[in-house]
Design a protein around this motif. Structure first.
Motif, mmCIF file in Angstrom:
data_model
loop_
_atom_site.group_PDB
_atom_site.id
_atom_site.type_symbol
_atom_site.label_atom_id
_atom_site.label_comp_id
_atom_site.label_asym_id
_atom_site.label_seq_id
_atom_site.Cartn_x
_atom_site.Cartn_y
_atom_site.Cartn_z
ATOM 1 N N VAL A 20 54.798 45.906 30.301
ATOM 2 C CA VAL A 20 55.865 46.177 30.967
ATOM 3 C C VAL A 20 56.702 47.320 30.453
ATOM 4 O O VAL A 20 57.148 47.244 29.468
ATOM 5 N N GLU A 21 56.904 48.374 31.375
ATOM 6 C CA GLU A 21 57.703 49.508 30.754
ATOM 7 C C GLU A 21 57.125 50.216 29.190
ATOM 8 O O GLU A 21 57.834 50.381 28.455
ATOM 9 N N GLY A 22 55.676 50.031 29.507
ATOM 10 C CA GLY A 22 55.176 50.761 28.127
ATOM 11 C C GLY A 22 55.088 49.773 26.892
ATOM 12 O O GLY A 22 54.717 50.156 25.776
ATOM 13 N N GLU A 23 55.609 48.504 26.943
ATOM 14 C CA GLU A 23 55.395 47.504 25.833
ATOM 15 C C GLU A 23 54.676 45.912 26.441
ATOM 16 O O GLU A 23 54.830 45.980 27.609
ATOM 17 N N SER A 24 54.291 45.743 25.535
ATOM 18 C CA SER A 24 53.622 44.321 25.655
ATOM 19 C C SER A 24 54.477 43.139 26.078
ATOM 20 O O SER A 24 55.218 43.047 24.837
ATOM 21 N N ASP A 82 56.442 44.268 40.444
ATOM 22 C CA ASP A 82 54.846 44.569 39.941
ATOM 23 C C ASP A 82 54.627 43.328 39.180
ATOM 24 O O ASP A 82 53.213 43.097 39.217
ATOM 25 N N LEU A 83 55.410 42.941 38.255
ATOM 26 C CA LEU A 83 54.990 41.638 37.523
ATOM 27 C C LEU A 83 54.381 40.432 38.198
ATOM 28 O O LEU A 83 53.382 39.921 37.995
ATOM 29 N N ILE A 89 48.107 37.490 41.086
ATOM 30 C CA ILE A 89 46.504 37.953 41.262
ATOM 31 C C ILE A 89 45.998 36.933 40.055
ATOM 32 O O ILE A 89 44.634 36.557 40.274
ATOM 33 N N GLN A 90 46.369 36.748 38.975
ATOM 34 C CA GLN A 90 46.003 36.174 37.946
ATOM 35 C C GLN A 90 45.853 34.602 38.060
ATOM 36 O O GLN A 90 45.168 34.032 37.860
ATOM 37 N N LEU A 91 47.000 34.151 38.849
ATOM 38 C CA LEU A 91 47.007 32.585 39.041
ATOM 39 C C LEU A 91 46.388 32.293 40.118
ATOM 40 O O LEU A 91 46.092 31.123 40.075
ATOM 41 N N LEU A 92 46.231 32.885 41.294
ATOM 42 C CA LEU A 92 45.550 32.335 42.553
ATOM 43 C C LEU A 92 44.006 31.756 42.164
ATOM 44 O O LEU A 92 43.669 30.732 42.939
ATOM 45 N N PRO A 93 43.158 32.367 41.452
ATOM 46 C CA PRO A 93 42.002 31.472 40.984
ATOM 47 C C PRO A 93 42.166 30.032 40.763
ATOM 48 O O PRO A 93 41.475 29.047 41.065
ATOM 49 N N ALA A 94 42.970 29.834 39.600
ATOM 50 C CA ALA A 94 43.347 28.375 39.183
ATOM 51 C C ALA A 94 43.975 27.726 40.131
ATOM 52 O O ALA A 94 43.575 26.637 40.332
#
Length: 149
Positions: A20-24, A82-83, A89-94
């Motif tokens: 996020v904005e260049g930082e983890s 965006d987040l 996208i990450q959560l939908l499979p679970a």
């Protein structure tokens, strides 16, 4: 019910790292609630619980899935869109695994709502989850309307 808890623990009790904005930024999933709803429409919403905690609510196929997330730092509102897109996208499979299991066990006919993951939720997050759980169990509106629409 055990299958839902197992899926939540195995697939959702984790930390996700985003840039996020260049930082983890580390986002930790702290709680998950599954509830039945009357609508089969797809939508999602966001509730800010505290400065570094929020809940994403994903509605689909007659269910509402509440995912409580804690950030290791406060996030600016301009990164939310965006987040959240990346989070979904990450959560939908679970979530799809959860819903398949819920359908196989006839969850809609047997239950109204359950908290299926509590992985160290804060007091504020627990308050939100239990208040929302209670509203689902009593068939009350989830959100109070405070202004004329």
């Amino acid at each position: 019910m055990i299958g839902l808890y197992d899926i939540a623990q195995r697939e959702l009790a984790k930390d996700l790292i985003f840039e996020v904005e260049g930082e983890s930024v580390i986002l930790s999933i702290k709680g998950v609630m599954l509830a039945t709803i009357g609508s089969t429409q797809y939508s999602f919403s966001f509730v800010e619980v505290s400065e570094n905690e929020f809940v994403i609510v994903i509605q689909l196929r007659g269910y509402a899935i509440y995912v409580g997330i804690e950030s290791d730092e406060g996030l600016d509102e301009d990164v939310y869109v965006d987040l959240f897109r990346e989070l979904i996208i990450q959560l939908l499979p679970a979530i799809e695994l959860l819903l398949q299991r819920a359908d196989r066990m006839n969850y809609r006919e047997k239950r109204k709502a359950d908290i299926i993951l509590d992985d160290g939720m804060s007091a504020e997050m627990k308050e939100f989850f239990y208040r929302t759980l209670s509203r689902h169990m009593k068939n009350l509106p989830i959100y109070d309307q405070t202004e004329v629409a």
